[in-house]
Design an enzyme around this catalytic site. Sequence first.
Site, mmCIF file in Angstrom:
data_model
loop_
_atom_site.group_PDB
_atom_site.id
_atom_site.type_symbol
_atom_site.label_atom_id
_atom_site.label_comp_id
_atom_site.label_asym_id
_atom_site.label_seq_id
_atom_site.Cartn_x
_atom_site.Cartn_y
_atom_site.Cartn_z
ATOM 1 N N ASP A 122 0.963 -1.370 0.125
ATOM 2 C CA ASP A 122 0.010 -0.004 -0.055
ATOM 3 C C ASP A 122 1.033 1.044 0.045
ATOM 4 O OD1 ASP A 122 -2.541 -1.386 -0.074
ATOM 5 O OD2 ASP A 122 -2.613 -1.518 2.184
ATOM 6 N N ASP A 140 -6.728 -1.489 -4.788
ATOM 7 C CA ASP A 140 -7.790 -1.422 -3.760
ATOM 8 C C ASP A 140 -8.761 -0.288 -4.673
ATOM 9 O OD1 ASP A 140 -6.508 -2.757 -2.139
ATOM 10 O OD2 ASP A 140 -5.586 -0.979 -0.999
#
Length: 163
Positions: A122, A140
Site C-alpha cells: 500500500d 484497492d
Amino acid sequence: MNTFLAPFSRPLPAAIFIAIALLLDQAIKLAVELYLPLHEAVPVMPMLALYRTHNLGVAFSMLADAHGWFIVGLRIVIVAFVLWLWKRTGPGHHIAHLGFAMIIAGALGNIIDRFVYGHVVDYVLFYTQTWSFAVFNLADSFISVGAALILLDEILAHRASKA
C-alpha cells in the site's frame, strides 16, 4: 457512454483491460518497493502523500491476523464470484461489466502481491492534521470504483425500469 463501455460485456476486451490494469498495478508496486522508504510520508501535495506500508490483511487491514493462505483463498473465491456475476449479468449492463472487470483486476493484483511480497503493498495516503484515511493502492482503488460502478448500474437500471 454505453458505446464506449459496451466492449466490457465481451470476454476478450474485459480480459485485456484486466491484464493492462494488472501490469500497471504491479509496475507501480514494484517501483514503490524499490524506491519509496518504508513508513515515511513523502508529500505529493496538500493532504496527499506516498507512504509505503505492508498490509497483511484485506481492505483497511481487516483480517490482518488471519493466515495468509486464508486471505488468498478468500480473494480467489471473490474473483470466482465476480466472474460468475459478470457472466450472469445481461450484455446491456455495460457499466456493471466494467465494474466487475475492475474488481477482478484489483483482487488479482492484491493476490499477486501476496505471492510476490508476502503482503499487499500500500502506498497512497490521504490525510489532514487531525485525520488520515487508510493507506491503499491502485488495486484497492479498482475494487472500490468497480463496486461503485456496479451500484450505479443497478440504480440506473432501476430508474429505467420505472420509466
